[in-house]
Each structure stands twice: as structure tokens, then as C-alpha cells.
Scaffold this active site. Structure first.
Site, PDB file in Angstrom:
ATOM      1  N   GLU A  21       0.831  -1.218   0.000  1.00  0.00           N
ATOM      2  CA  GLU A  21       0.000   0.000   0.000  1.00  0.00           C
ATOM      3  C   GLU A  21       0.861   1.261   0.000  1.00  0.00           C
ATOM      4  O   GLU A  21       2.051   1.234   0.300  1.00  0.00           O
ATOM      5  CB  GLU A  21      -0.940   0.004   1.202  1.00  0.00           C
ATOM      6  CG  GLU A  21      -0.192   0.041   2.523  1.00  0.00           C
ATOM      7  CD  GLU A  21      -0.961   0.768   3.623  1.00  0.00           C
ATOM      8  OE1 GLU A  21      -1.409   1.906   3.385  1.00  0.00           O
ATOM      9  OE2 GLU A  21      -1.094   0.194   4.709  1.00  0.00           O
ATOM     10  N   LYS A 154      -3.688  -1.331  14.353  1.00  0.00           N
ATOM     11  CA  LYS A 154      -2.897  -0.320  15.054  1.00  0.00           C
ATOM     12  C   LYS A 154      -3.370  -0.184  16.498  1.00  0.00           C
ATOM     13  O   LYS A 154      -4.563  -0.176  16.776  1.00  0.00           O
ATOM     14  CB  LYS A 154      -2.951   1.008  14.297  1.00  0.00           C
ATOM     15  CG  LYS A 154      -2.018   0.953  13.075  1.00  0.00           C
ATOM     16  CD  LYS A 154      -2.006   2.222  12.288  1.00  0.00           C
ATOM     17  CE  LYS A 154      -3.242   2.367  11.460  1.00  0.00           C
ATOM     18  NZ  LYS A 154      -3.265   1.565  10.236  1.00  0.00           N
TER      19      LYS A 154
HETATM   20  N1  PSU Z   1      -0.266   0.591   8.617  1.00  0.00           N
HETATM   21  C1  PSU Z   1       0.828   1.329   8.987  1.00  0.00           C
HETATM   22  N2  PSU Z   1       0.752   2.683   8.789  1.00  0.00           N
HETATM   23  C2  PSU Z   1      -0.347   3.284   8.193  1.00  0.00           C
HETATM   24  C3  PSU Z   1      -1.468   2.499   7.804  1.00  0.00           C
HETATM   25  C4  PSU Z   1      -1.368   1.136   8.038  1.00  0.00           C
HETATM   26  O1  PSU Z   1       1.823   0.791   9.498  1.00  0.00           O
HETATM   27  O2  PSU Z   1      -0.325   4.500   8.005  1.00  0.00           O
HETATM   28  C5  PSU Z   1      -2.694   3.137   7.137  1.00  0.00           C
HETATM   29  C6  PSU Z   1      -3.384   2.107   6.235  1.00  0.00           C
HETATM   30  O3  PSU Z   1      -3.401   2.625   4.929  1.00  0.00           O
HETATM   31  C7  PSU Z   1      -4.789   1.973   6.793  1.00  0.00           C
HETATM   32  C8  PSU Z   1      -5.013   3.353   7.338  1.00  0.00           C
HETATM   33  O4  PSU Z   1      -5.716   1.611   5.799  1.00  0.00           O
HETATM   34  O5  PSU Z   1      -3.751   3.615   7.992  1.00  0.00           O
HETATM   35  C9  PSU Z   1      -6.213   3.382   8.257  1.00  0.00           C
HETATM   36  O6  PSU Z   1      -6.689   4.684   8.322  1.00  0.00           O
HETATM   37  P1  PSU Z   1      -8.150   4.993   8.971  1.00  0.00           P
HETATM   38  O7  PSU Z   1      -8.007   4.557  10.401  1.00  0.00           O
HETATM   39  O8  PSU Z   1      -8.362   6.485   8.819  1.00  0.00           O
HETATM   40  O9  PSU Z   1      -9.129   4.161   8.186  1.00  0.00           O
END
Ligand code: PSU
Ligand code: MN
Length: 297
Positions: A21, A154
Site C-alpha cells: 500500500e 494499530k
Molecule cells: N499501517 C501502517 N501505517 C499506516 C497504515 C497502516 O503501518 O499509516 C494506514 C493504512 O493505509 C490503513 C489506514 O488503511 O492507515 C487506516 O486509516 P483509517 O483509520 O483512517 O481508516
């Protein structure tokens, strides 16, 4: 969709390909380290015998596999964070976009790629019962047939609620070599892993069996950092508590929450969380490549 020649060639012969990604590069890691890590991720995939396909939107095109110039755009410029719902508008105006887990999984599956590596999934935010803030990653994985290798979700999220939603959404979740669901920066989130696999061959067998019975969604492979490589747990808990308070105090909400907290973590831990983040994504890329090789064999 523009596939890099190497990716198109590998898919045509049924060879192993791993999607990567770009939100992680554009919004999850600081410059200029992010560009180095983007290149290291591709090298980690190649090192295990698979072809990397970093996904992003570049000048109004969906790109599956980026050349050096495109990777630099994603790492250097202020590109929009694009989930699935953002793809249409950003493509229509000819813009650049960094793809999240949701949009990368969606586009990679459409391109015929079966395996994807990231850092940590998005999920249910703390206090989601009031804010309704749940990442589109979850609903997208429910309907997208792809293997996602991650280090859990996360740790700034509500991990227990996220596991419950993954169950409701029929997303298969396997701890890799562990019965504990990993906690991103931490080896153990404190929650059990719903399932387990101990080798790429075991993951591949579970994926084939799930596809054979028509299970529609993703298989999440949750790959923990070794305990010796995780972020110090008391430091983690302290920085997280302060970060959540700071986000509330300055009114950070919606899609800005995750980048805000990751950046704050990197600064407040003197770079220790950044190093843990880099280690876990590299480990996930390498494991994803081994799984792709097992699935292709
Ligand atoms: N994993 C990481 N760092 C990131 C992300 C994932 O180590 O920045 C990103 C991914 O792209 C995931 C996003 O889809 O964070 C989630 O964001 P939100 O909580 O706004 O959906
Ligand atoms: Mn959100």
C-alpha cells in the site's frame, strides 16, 4: 488500471505477486525515510522470490506496480489519502492518491493479485460508540478475496472491538506462529488470535480451502514482532495515552486521527516507534512473499 510490465508478466504466468500500500508511505512514515522504506519493502518481497506491486493513484491512473518516478511522487508530495470511496473523484480530476488498506486490497484483487502486505489494519477507533469512526478497511476486507499480512491492527484503536467486527464481517484471522493477536508496535495486544497458522504452506492451505467453499472475504495473517523487537510496553502505553488526549484537545478527527497519532508516536518515542514500524512492515512484506510463493506453487 496500469500494471507495471513486470507485474503483468508475473500474473500472466501465475507467478507470485505481493501488493503493497501507499498510505503507509505517504502518511504513516516521515520523509525522507518513507521513500527508503518503500524501496526496502519492494526489495524484501523480491528477496523471497515474489514480484512487488506498490499500488497508488498517479496523475489520474490506477497504478499497480510503481516505477522509480511514481514512487518518488507518492513519497515526496502531499498526496491525498484515498479509501475506496475517494477513488472515483481523485481519478476523475487526474490527481495523485495514496491508497489505504481498503483501496489497495480492492484494486489489487481486481488486478488478480492474491496477497497484500501492510503494517497494521485500520479498525474500530476508541470511543467509536459515540463517533462511529470505524475504518473502511473492515467492510472492504469482508468482500475482498485477498490475503492481508499485517502486525494486527494499530494499537491506537479499540483492538477488542475490531476483532469482534472482523468476526461479524466473516473475515478469517490467523495468528502467524502465535495464539496471541499481535498489537502492532507490541508483540501481544492482550487479545487471543481467532485462528493460527505456523507456515506459509499452512496459510496457503487455509486460503485454498476458504476459496473452495466460496468464502467471499479476506484472510488476515497477523504476524507479530518478536518480543525482543517490540516497542517498550510501558513507553507505548504512556505515549498512547498522551497522544489520545492531545488528539482530543486539538480536535483531530476522522481520517486525520491515524496519521496524527503515528507521527506523534514517532516523535515522542525518539524514533523508537518508527524503527518498530519499519521492522514490522519489512517482516510482513517478506512473509507475504513467502505466502505468495506457496500459493503459486
Ligand atoms: N499501517 C501502517 N501505517 C499506516 C497504515 C497502516 O503501518 O499509516 C494506514 C493504512 O493505509 C490503513 C489506514 O488503511 O492507515 C487506516 O486509516 P483509517 O483509520 O483512517 O481508516
Ligand atoms: Mn476513520
Amino acid at each position: 488500471m496500469r500494471l507495471a510490465p513486470e507485474v503483468a508478466e508475473a500474473l500472466a504466468r501465475g507467478g507470485p505477486v505481493v501488493a503493497l500500500e501507499s498510505t503507509l508511505i505517504a502518511h504513516g512514515l516521515p520523509r525522507p525515510r518513507n521513500l527508503e522504506v518503500a524501496r526496502e519493502l519492494e526489495a524484501a518481497v523480491r528477496g523471497e522470490g515474489a514480484v512487488p506491486a506498490t499500488v497508488a493513484l498517479v496523475a489520474g491512473d490506477v497504478r499497480i506496480g510503481l516505477d522509480a518516478a511514481a514512487l518518488e511522487i507518492v513519497a515526496a508530495e502531499d498526496v491525498a489519502k484515498c479509501s475506496v470511496r475517494d477513488l472515483g473523484p481523485v481519478l476523475a480530476r487526474g490527481g495523485h492518491g495514496a491508497t489505504t488498506v481498503a483501496s489497495t486490497a480492492h484494486l489489487a484483487a481486481r488486478a488478480g493479485i492474491g496477497v497484500f502486505a501492510t503494517g497494521g489494519l485500520g479498525g474500530v477507533h476508541r470511543e467509536a460508540s459515540a463517533s462511529f469512526d470505524e475504518s473502511a478497511d473492515l467492510a472492504t476486507l469482508a468482500r475482498t478475496p485477498i490475503v492481508v499480512v499485517c502486525a494486527g491492527v494499530k494499537s491506537l484503536l479499540d483492538v477488542g472491538a475490531t476483532l469482534e467486527r472482523l468476526e461479524s464481517l466473516s473475515v478469517t484471522v490467523l495468528g502467524y506462529g502465535t495464539d496471541a493477536f499481535p498489537g502492532f508496535y507490541l508483540a501481544d495486544s492482550g487479545h487471543p488470535a481467532p485462528g493460527r497458522a505456523d507456515s506459509p504452506a499452512e496459510v496457503a492451505a487455509a486460503v485454498r480451502a476458504a476459496r473452495a467453499v466460496g468464502a467471499p472475504g479476506a484472510v488476515v495473517v497477523a504476524n507479530p514482532l518478536p518480543a525482543g523487537e517490540q516497542l517498550d510496553p510501558p513507553l507505548h502505553d504512556l505515549v498512547l495515552r498522551e497522544g489520545l488526549e492531545a488528539a482530543r484537545a486539538v480536535g483531530i478527527a476522522g481520517k486525520d486521527v491515524t496519521p496524527f497519532l503515528l507521527d506523534r508516536f514517532h516523535r515522542q518515542t525518539g524514533g523508537a516507534s518508527l524503527e518498530a514500524n519499519v521492522r514490522l512492515v519489512l517482516r510482513n512484506a517478506a512473509l507475504a512473499a513467502r505466502i505468495a510463493v506457496a500459493l503459486a506453487g
